[in-house]
Design a protein around this motif. Structure first.
Motif, mmCIF file in Angstrom:
data_model
loop_
_atom_site.group_PDB
_atom_site.id
_atom_site.type_symbol
_atom_site.label_atom_id
_atom_site.label_comp_id
_atom_site.label_asym_id
_atom_site.label_seq_id
_atom_site.Cartn_x
_atom_site.Cartn_y
_atom_site.Cartn_z
ATOM 1 N N GLY A 91 0.741 -1.249 -0.104
ATOM 2 C CA GLY A 91 -0.165 0.038 -0.127
ATOM 3 C C GLY A 91 0.775 1.123 0.226
ATOM 4 N N PRO A 92 0.324 2.361 -0.111
ATOM 5 C CA PRO A 92 0.886 3.636 -0.105
ATOM 6 C C PRO A 92 2.003 3.825 1.188
ATOM 7 C CG PRO A 92 -1.220 4.094 -0.443
ATOM 8 C CD PRO A 92 -1.340 2.961 -0.084
ATOM 9 N N VAL A 93 3.232 4.184 1.145
ATOM 10 C CA VAL A 93 3.995 4.506 2.314
ATOM 11 C C VAL A 93 4.278 5.867 2.316
ATOM 12 C CG1 VAL A 93 4.854 2.267 2.527
ATOM 13 C CG2 VAL A 93 6.142 3.681 1.132
ATOM 14 N N LEU A 94 4.854 6.547 3.295
ATOM 15 C CA LEU A 94 5.485 7.920 3.383
ATOM 16 C C LEU A 94 6.579 8.098 2.397
ATOM 17 C CD1 LEU A 94 5.452 8.586 7.147
ATOM 18 C CD2 LEU A 94 3.993 9.593 5.522
ATOM 19 N N PHE A 95 6.780 9.160 1.874
ATOM 20 C CA PHE A 95 7.672 9.584 0.781
ATOM 21 C C PHE A 95 7.911 10.954 0.744
ATOM 22 C CE2 PHE A 95 8.939 9.973 -3.851
ATOM 23 C CZ PHE A 95 10.006 9.225 -3.653
ATOM 24 N N ASP A 96 9.262 11.260 0.959
ATOM 25 C CA ASP A 96 9.762 12.710 0.810
ATOM 26 C C ASP A 96 10.417 13.192 -0.611
ATOM 27 O OD1 ASP A 96 9.150 14.099 3.464
ATOM 28 O OD2 ASP A 96 10.328 12.321 4.332
ATOM 29 N N GLY A 97 10.230 12.276 -1.630
ATOM 30 C CA GLY A 97 10.795 12.607 -2.878
ATOM 31 C C GLY A 97 12.198 11.793 -2.955
ATOM 32 N N ALA A 98 12.363 11.659 -4.306
ATOM 33 C CA ALA A 98 13.634 11.075 -4.918
ATOM 34 C C ALA A 98 14.861 11.596 -4.446
ATOM 35 C CB ALA A 98 13.438 10.693 -6.433
ATOM 36 N N SER A 99 14.797 12.978 -4.180
ATOM 37 C CA SER A 99 16.142 13.468 -3.801
ATOM 38 C C SER A 99 16.419 13.882 -2.280
ATOM 39 C CB SER A 99 16.410 14.951 -4.467
ATOM 40 O OG SER A 99 15.300 15.594 -4.068
ATOM 41 N N LEU A 115 1.520 10.954 13.244
ATOM 42 C CA LEU A 115 0.538 10.407 12.508
ATOM 43 C C LEU A 115 -0.071 9.299 13.082
ATOM 44 C CD1 LEU A 115 1.651 10.486 8.853
ATOM 45 C CD2 LEU A 115 -0.001 11.972 9.970
ATOM 46 N N ALA A 116 0.821 8.326 13.806
ATOM 47 C CA ALA A 116 0.388 7.325 14.727
ATOM 48 C C ALA A 116 -0.711 7.594 15.778
ATOM 49 C CB ALA A 116 1.406 6.404 15.025
ATOM 50 N N ALA A 117 -0.035 8.741 16.374
ATOM 51 C CA ALA A 117 -0.956 9.507 17.714
ATOM 52 C C ALA A 117 -2.285 9.941 17.053
ATOM 53 C CB ALA A 117 -0.083 10.656 18.191
ATOM 54 N N LEU A 118 -2.169 10.477 16.015
ATOM 55 C CA LEU A 118 -3.393 10.944 15.238
ATOM 56 C C LEU A 118 -4.431 9.625 15.058
ATOM 57 C CD1 LEU A 118 -5.672 12.992 14.066
ATOM 58 C CD2 LEU A 118 -4.246 12.842 12.034
ATOM 59 N N ALA A 119 -3.958 8.656 14.379
ATOM 60 C CA ALA A 119 -4.691 7.621 13.992
ATOM 61 C C ALA A 119 -5.268 6.829 15.283
ATOM 62 C CB ALA A 119 -3.972 6.545 13.390
ATOM 63 N N ALA A 120 -4.550 6.971 16.253
ATOM 64 C CA ALA A 120 -4.887 6.369 17.686
ATOM 65 C C ALA A 120 -6.145 7.337 18.215
ATOM 66 C CB ALA A 120 -3.844 6.068 18.758
ATOM 67 N N ALA A 121 -6.079 8.728 18.265
ATOM 68 C CA ALA A 121 -7.210 9.493 18.363
ATOM 69 C C ALA A 121 -8.221 9.547 17.750
ATOM 70 C CB ALA A 121 -6.427 11.078 18.544
ATOM 71 N N ASP A 122 -8.071 9.127 16.393
ATOM 72 C CA ASP A 122 -9.033 9.663 15.472
ATOM 73 C C ASP A 122 -9.760 8.202 14.738
ATOM 74 O OD1 ASP A 122 -10.547 11.379 13.992
ATOM 75 O OD2 ASP A 122 -9.289 11.384 12.318
ATOM 76 N N GLY A 123 -9.130 7.078 14.641
ATOM 77 C CA GLY A 123 -9.574 6.086 14.054
ATOM 78 C C GLY A 123 -9.640 5.957 12.383
ATOM 79 N N ASP A 124 -8.899 6.873 11.862
ATOM 80 C CA ASP A 124 -8.890 7.048 10.481
ATOM 81 C C ASP A 124 -8.460 5.688 9.887
ATOM 82 O OD1 ASP A 124 -7.574 7.661 7.559
ATOM 83 O OD2 ASP A 124 -8.847 9.588 8.110
ATOM 84 N N GLU A 125 -9.137 4.770 9.026
ATOM 85 C CA GLU A 125 -8.731 3.655 8.702
ATOM 86 C C GLU A 125 -7.697 4.210 7.238
ATOM 87 O OE1 GLU A 125 -11.848 1.230 7.266
ATOM 88 O OE2 GLU A 125 -13.096 1.340 9.101
ATOM 89 N N ALA A 126 -7.643 5.018 6.468
ATOM 90 C CA ALA A 126 -6.777 5.186 5.447
ATOM 91 C C ALA A 126 -5.487 5.539 6.259
ATOM 92 C CB ALA A 126 -7.106 6.486 4.686
ATOM 93 N N LEU A 127 -5.376 6.329 7.173
ATOM 94 C CA LEU A 127 -4.015 6.633 8.026
ATOM 95 C C LEU A 127 -3.506 5.491 8.727
ATOM 96 C CD1 LEU A 127 -2.117 9.011 8.685
ATOM 97 C CD2 LEU A 127 -3.739 9.608 10.507
ATOM 98 N N ALA A 128 -4.399 4.784 9.170
ATOM 99 C CA ALA A 128 -4.041 3.452 9.816
ATOM 100 C C ALA A 128 -3.378 2.485 8.841
ATOM 101 C CB ALA A 128 -5.124 2.574 10.444
ATOM 102 N N LEU A 130 -1.729 3.121 5.885
ATOM 103 C CA LEU A 130 -0.549 4.066 5.743
ATOM 104 C C LEU A 130 0.716 3.503 6.560
ATOM 105 C CD1 LEU A 130 1.237 5.930 3.953
ATOM 106 C CD2 LEU A 130 0.515 7.619 5.703
ATOM 107 N N LEU A 131 0.209 3.663 8.051
ATOM 108 C CA LEU A 131 1.135 3.137 9.083
ATOM 109 C C LEU A 131 1.452 1.887 8.919
ATOM 110 C CD1 LEU A 131 -0.487 5.537 11.638
ATOM 111 C CD2 LEU A 131 1.671 6.183 10.251
ATOM 112 N N THR A 132 0.515 1.043 8.715
ATOM 113 C CA THR A 132 0.811 -0.372 8.657
ATOM 114 C C THR A 132 1.632 -0.767 7.345
ATOM 115 O OG1 THR A 132 -1.321 -0.855 9.905
ATOM 116 C CG2 THR A 132 -0.294 -2.699 8.543
#
Length: 188
Positions: A91-99, A115-128, A130-132
């Motif tokens: 799935g998608p992963v964090l990315f800061d660019g090729a350079s 972002l993990a703290a937000l996912a814990a507070a919010d339960g956003d499935e897309a964010l969870a 991404l983190l996984t």
């Protein structure tokens, strides 16, 4: 403020955060990287800028109970999901660019933690998701099985050179996700 309970520190945090939110964040939630002495805003796109603002918003929500800060954190995370990821088989992963290099090697770990703290507070499935995917890709794609070191790009093989910042960033994602899997709340 957490340590002292002195309202002056909370007032300062609110003021600094409010200035940054009102003058240094785009309508899409993109947090700018810095401002030049000339006053020119530099809109480089780095995950740690987003992560730091998510962390600040969550800290202020905790201190004040104001749900507006959670809405802000969601907006900053929304930008990450829309513009700061790359595809992998997990799935998608964090990315800061090729350079990404130098201090940039550490940025994804900072973002991942907040972002993990937000996912814990919010339960956003897309964010969870991404983190996984981050943790799975760090271990399965970005890790050199022979040396045990990690590459800076979590969606590509480890590559060279190896940096301490990339190692810490990868270890942060793995530690946060292991804690979440064990039932612990991630620290922001």
């Amino acid at each position: 403020y957490r340590k002292t309970g002195d309202g002056r520190w909370l007032d300062l945090a609110r003021s600094a955060y409010g200035f940054w939110r009102d003058h240094m964040v785009g309508a899409d939630g993109h947090v700018l990287d810095h401002v030049l002495p000339s006053g020119e805003q530099v809109w480089w796109s780095f995950t740690y800028d987003q992560g730091a603002m998510v962390g600040a918003a969550l800290a202020l929500r905790e201190a004040t109970g104001d749900p507006g800060y959670l809405a802000d954190a969601r907006r900053y995370a929304g930008y990450v999901l829309a513009a700061q990821t790359r595809p992998t088989s997990f799935g998608p992963v964090l990315f800061d660019g090729a350079s990404c290099s130098g201090d940039c090697d550490a940025f994804k770990g900072i973002a991942h933690r907040h972002l993990a703290a937000l996912a814990a507070a919010d339960g956003d499935e897309a964010l969870a998701a991404l983190l996984t995917a981050d943790a799975a890709a760090v271990w399965s794609v970005a890790r050199d099985a022979g040396s045990g070191t990690f590459g800076v790009d979590w969606g590509a093989g480890p590559g060279a050179p190896v940096s301490l910042a990339a190692e810490v960033s990868a270890a942060t994602a793995l530690e946060v996700e292991a804690s979440v899997a064990a039932g612990a709340a991630p620290a922001s």
